[in-house]
Motif scaffolding. Structure first.
Motif, short mmCIF file in Angstrom:
data_model
loop_
_atom_site.label_atom_id
_atom_site.label_comp_id
_atom_site.label_asym_id
_atom_site.label_seq_id
_atom_site.Cartn_x
_atom_site.Cartn_y
_atom_site.Cartn_z
N ILE A 187 -10.32 -4.32 13.66
CA ILE A 187 -11.62 -4.48 14.33
C ILE A 187 -12.29 -3.13 14.54
CG2 ILE A 187 -12.77 -5.27 16.43
CD1 ILE A 187 -10.61 -7.39 16.73
N PHE A 188 -11.52 -2.14 14.98
CA PHE A 188 -12.06 -0.80 15.19
C PHE A 188 -12.61 -0.22 13.90
CE2 PHE A 188 -11.22 3.81 14.98
CZ PHE A 188 -12.08 4.24 15.97
N VAL A 189 -11.86 -0.34 12.81
CA VAL A 189 -12.30 0.21 11.53
C VAL A 189 -13.52 -0.54 11.01
CG1 VAL A 189 -11.63 0.63 9.12
CG2 VAL A 189 -10.00 1.06 10.97
N ASP A 190 -13.58 -1.85 11.22
CA ASP A 190 -14.76 -2.63 10.81
C ASP A 190 -16.01 -2.12 11.52
OD1 ASP A 190 -13.41 -4.22 9.03
OD2 ASP A 190 -13.01 -5.80 10.51
N ASN A 191 -15.89 -1.80 12.79
CA ASN A 191 -17.03 -1.28 13.53
C ASN A 191 -17.48 0.08 13.00
OD1 ASN A 191 -17.08 -3.53 15.22
ND2 ASN A 191 -15.67 -2.60 16.70
N ILE A 192 -16.51 0.92 12.66
CA ILE A 192 -16.83 2.23 12.10
C ILE A 192 -17.46 2.07 10.72
CG2 ILE A 192 -15.90 4.44 11.33
CD1 ILE A 192 -15.92 4.14 14.33
N ALA A 193 -16.93 1.14 9.92
CA ALA A 193 -17.44 0.95 8.55
C ALA A 193 -18.90 0.51 8.56
CB ALA A 193 -16.58 -0.08 7.83
N ASN A 194 -19.30 -0.22 9.57
CA ASN A 194 -20.71 -0.66 9.64
C ASN A 194 -21.66 0.50 9.85
OD1 ASN A 194 -19.98 -3.36 9.34
ND2 ASN A 194 -19.71 -3.64 11.55
N LEU A 196 -21.10 3.63 8.49
CA LEU A 196 -20.93 4.61 7.43
C LEU A 196 -21.33 4.04 6.07
CD1 LEU A 196 -17.45 6.10 8.48
CD2 LEU A 196 -19.71 7.13 8.83
N PRO A 197 -21.64 4.89 5.10
CA PRO A 197 -21.97 4.42 3.74
C PRO A 197 -20.78 3.73 3.09
CG PRO A 197 -22.70 6.69 4.07
CD PRO A 197 -21.83 6.34 5.24
N GLN A 198 -21.06 2.98 2.04
CA GLN A 198 -20.02 2.22 1.34
C GLN A 198 -18.96 3.14 0.73
OE1 GLN A 198 -19.63 -0.99 1.32
NE2 GLN A 198 -17.82 -0.97 -0.04
N GLY A 199 -19.35 4.37 0.41
CA GLY A 199 -18.40 5.30 -0.22
C GLY A 199 -17.22 5.68 0.65
N PHE A 200 -17.32 5.38 1.95
CA PHE A 200 -16.22 5.72 2.87
C PHE A 200 -15.20 4.58 3.00
CE2 PHE A 200 -19.34 8.83 4.06
CZ PHE A 200 -18.59 9.93 4.48
N ALA A 202 -12.79 3.61 1.00
CA ALA A 202 -11.43 3.98 0.62
C ALA A 202 -10.73 4.80 1.70
CB ALA A 202 -11.44 4.73 -0.71
N PRO A 203 -11.35 5.87 2.24
CA PRO A 203 -10.69 6.58 3.34
C PRO A 203 -10.45 5.71 4.56
CG PRO A 203 -12.46 7.91 2.43
CD PRO A 203 -12.59 6.55 1.82
N LEU A 204 -11.40 4.81 4.86
CA LEU A 204 -11.22 3.92 6.01
C LEU A 204 -10.07 2.94 5.79
CD1 LEU A 204 -14.92 3.15 7.03
CD2 LEU A 204 -13.26 4.61 8.22
N ALA A 205 -9.83 2.57 4.53
CA ALA A 205 -8.71 1.67 4.24
C ALA A 205 -7.37 2.31 4.58
CB ALA A 205 -8.74 1.26 2.76
N ILE A 206 -7.29 3.63 4.45
CA ILE A 206 -6.07 4.35 4.82
C ILE A 206 -5.86 4.26 6.33
CG2 ILE A 206 -4.93 6.59 4.85
CD1 ILE A 206 -6.42 7.29 2.31
N VAL A 207 -6.93 4.45 7.09
CA VAL A 207 -6.83 4.35 8.55
C VAL A 207 -6.52 2.91 8.96
CG1 VAL A 207 -8.05 4.69 10.71
CG2 VAL A 207 -8.44 6.27 8.81
N ARG A 208 -7.18 1.97 8.30
CA ARG A 208 -6.98 0.55 8.63
C ARG A 208 -5.53 0.14 8.43
NH1 ARG A 208 -10.58 -3.59 8.41
NH2 ARG A 208 -12.11 -2.26 7.32
N ASN A 209 -4.91 0.59 7.35
CA ASN A 209 -3.52 0.22 7.01
C ASN A 209 -2.62 1.45 7.13
OD1 ASN A 209 -4.20 -2.60 5.89
ND2 ASN A 209 -5.50 -1.29 4.63
N TRP A 210 -2.65 2.09 8.29
CA TRP A 210 -2.00 3.38 8.46
C TRP A 210 -0.49 3.33 8.25
CZ3 TRP A 210 1.77 3.84 12.16
CH2 TRP A 210 1.77 2.90 13.18
#
Length: 561
Positions: A187-194, A196-200, A202-210
């Motif tokens: 949920i936290f990463v989804d809020n951040i992803a909204n 940021l640009p789409q290009g982020f 992949a890095p957010l996926a690392i945080v999401r599935n740490w």
């Protein structure tokens, strides 16, 4: 008349056959010290005119003994059995390498399945995790390892490095993965992803599935730390240069059977889901079986290592291993070590080989894995495919090990070191060409009963198998032999810097290139022509460094002689 004795090898059955059937053959007289087990006796300094079996041993005698009785089959068989002192080293080292590669294969296949099939993740994550996770972890470990070498006995460093790996993998299967839905901040990463640009993504996926990212990093580190650093470092300590020439290309011969067994084990575990009742997380159960096998294999590895320390090493070799802890010597800081190693042309060229391999294999592998994700989105299907891939690689590597020994002895270090870059260059360009022209190959793929996607996956698998089998059979033995003439400090800290940091630097370099191209042209597929050109450039500099290192290595060997 004075006699000279030479230590001789065991496994080159072809050479053994030539020696026993054609004593006058030039190949036999030249390579006998590296082809047969037993005692090699020369009665004078001239070339002997006859090679014969006497008393169960291979001997070269003068022509006045030409009337000896022909050797029996048992005598010929006994001549290819290694001496007892060499068997005590060879068999345990082969067992250790088997366990290490079994774990490496299981971990390699599992890490890809976890990360690539995780929620909102994919192959685009790999370049980022190699650059921003693997590389810092490798540099940190190199610093820790240098400290451990200064403060602990060398034998205990092995335990201090291996045991934490096994504890984490067990905890991951039993505790972390079953609770990943509570640990991962979706949920936290989804809020951040909204925001940021789409290009982020992949890095957010690392945080999401740490937790999966940590598993991925440690699985990668197992190959660099336990295989390249600890095993080969220990092997370099207990073997002589002559033994290394005979056995290094063959350590992997028996151990690569582990690739076949581990691949089929992964495939069997992945297919267990068919027997589970509805509602059971099949991948969670499979993961427990996989990590259970890793921990069990690690236990065998540690037990074998302990046995070798207690029963194999003579007192003088134990003193060599403990010299660092008991002797008085100046201890170098990590900064001083880096300065020492960077000032060595020999070390720089050796590091160039390792970095170039990491860059080249990463440039091709990421594109290939993105194709696999498209064809096998389900984790169990992906894992089953990787299991079959690992078994195929093990089979090919066994064959390449036999060829590798012949190449190393027949053509020398230089030729053997050039095989891997040539193999990667040719097969990598073939894969990129097929990817780039995939749309034009639809009819050809249909005629073969497949699709352009599956055709690209198959060609990529062949490329990966040939590249890595040449690495195991030729690149690794050549690299490890190159460490032998170095002094003690260069062996330990130089090996740590090259093996633990060099390979991640190479892969991170390849990943950084991919990141730049993805942001520049939009996708990996669009970046294919640029990746192909980059691959050619890296292979060119790799070959140049290998030639320079070969000249230096041959000079060191002449000094040793």
């Amino acid at each position: 008349m004075a006699k000279r004795r030479y230590a001789v090898s065991i496994f080159q059955l072809l050479s053994a056959f030539v020696i026993l059937t054609d004593p006058s053959n030039a190949f036999a007289t030249k390579f006998a010290p590296f082809a047969m087990a037993g005692t090699f006796e020369v009665t004078d300094r001239s070339r002997p005119k006859l090679i014969e079996i006497r008393g169960g041993k291979l001997r070269m005698a003068s022509s006045d003994s030409a009337e000896e009785k022909p050797a029996t089959f048992l005598n010929r068989l006994s001549s290819v059995i290694p001496p007892a002192n060499e068997r005590k080293k060879l068999i345990p080292l082969a067992m250790m390498f088997f366990c290490i590669l079994f774990n490496y294969t299981v971990l390699r296949d599992t890490k890809d399945v976890l990360l690539l099939t995780a929620p909102k993740s994919g192959a685009e994550v790999i370049p980022f995790i190699k650059t921003y996770c693997n590389l810092p972890a490798a540099i940190s470990f190199a610093t820790i390892y240098a400290t451990l070498c200064d403060r602990m006995e060398q034998r205990n460093v092995f335990y201090a490095c291996v045991i934490p790996f096994l504890i984490f993998f067990a905890a991951f299967a039993l505790i972390i993965y079953p609770n990943n839905h509570l640990l991962h901040p979706h949920i936290f990463v989804d809020n951040i992803a909204n925001l940021l640009p789409q290009g982020f993504s992949a890095p957010l996926a690392i945080v999401r599935n740490w937790s999966f990212a940590i598993f991925y990093v440690l699985a990668e580190m197992w190959g660099a730390v336990v295989t390249s650093l600890l095993f080969w470092g220990f092997a370099n300590e207990v073997t002589t240069i002559d033994e290394a020439k005979k056995y290094y290309p063959l350590f992997g011969l028996g151990a690569n059977v582990a690739l076949i067994f581990s691949g089929q084990y992964v495939r069997w575990v992945s297919r267990m889901r068919d027997s589970f009742a509805p509602g059971i997380d099949a991948w969670e159960v499979s993961l427990k079986y996989l990590m259970g096998a890793v921990v069990a294999s690690g236990g065998v590895l540690l037990a074998t290592y302990t046995w070798m320390l207690r029963n194999v090493l003579p007192e003088k070799e134990e003193k060599v291993l403990e010299k660092k802890a008991t002797g008085k010597k100046e201890k170098l800081s990590m900064k001083d070590s880096v300065r020492l190693l960077s000032g060595s042309k020999y070390i720089r060229d050796l590091a160039t080989l390792v970095v170039s391999f990491g860059m080249c294999i990463n440039l091709v592998e990421v594109s290939w894995k993105s194709k696999i994700k498209q064809a096998f989105p389900d984790p169990s299907d992906y894992s089953a495919f990787m299991g079959n891939f690992s078994s195929a690689m093990g089979t090919v590597t066994l064959f390449m090990m036999l060829i590798g020994r012949f190449v190393l002895q027949k053509f020398g270090w230089r030729t053997a070191a050039l095989v891997t870059p040539t193999m990667i260059g040719v097969t990598g360009l073939s894969f990129f060409a097929l990817t780039f022209f995939s749309e034009k190959l639809g009819l050809a793929a249909s005629a073969l009963g497949t699709t352009p996607l599956m055709l690209a996956i198959i060609v990529g698998a062949v490329q990966n198998i040939l590249s890595k089998s040449s690495k195991y059979s030729l690149f690794d033995p050549c690299k490890e032999m190159a460490f032998i003439p170095l002094d003690k400090d260069s062996k330990t800290k130089g090996k740590a810097a090259i093996d633990v940091v060099g390979n991640p630097v190479g892969k991170s370099g390849g990943a950084l290139i991919q990141q730049i191209l993805i942001f520049s042209v939009g996708s990996l597929a669009a970046a294919t022509p640029y990746l192909a050109v980059t691959l050619c450039m890296i292979v060119f500099f790799w070959i140049k460094a290998a030639n320079r290192l070969a000249t230096q290595f041959e000079g060191e060997m002449q000094l040793e002689a």
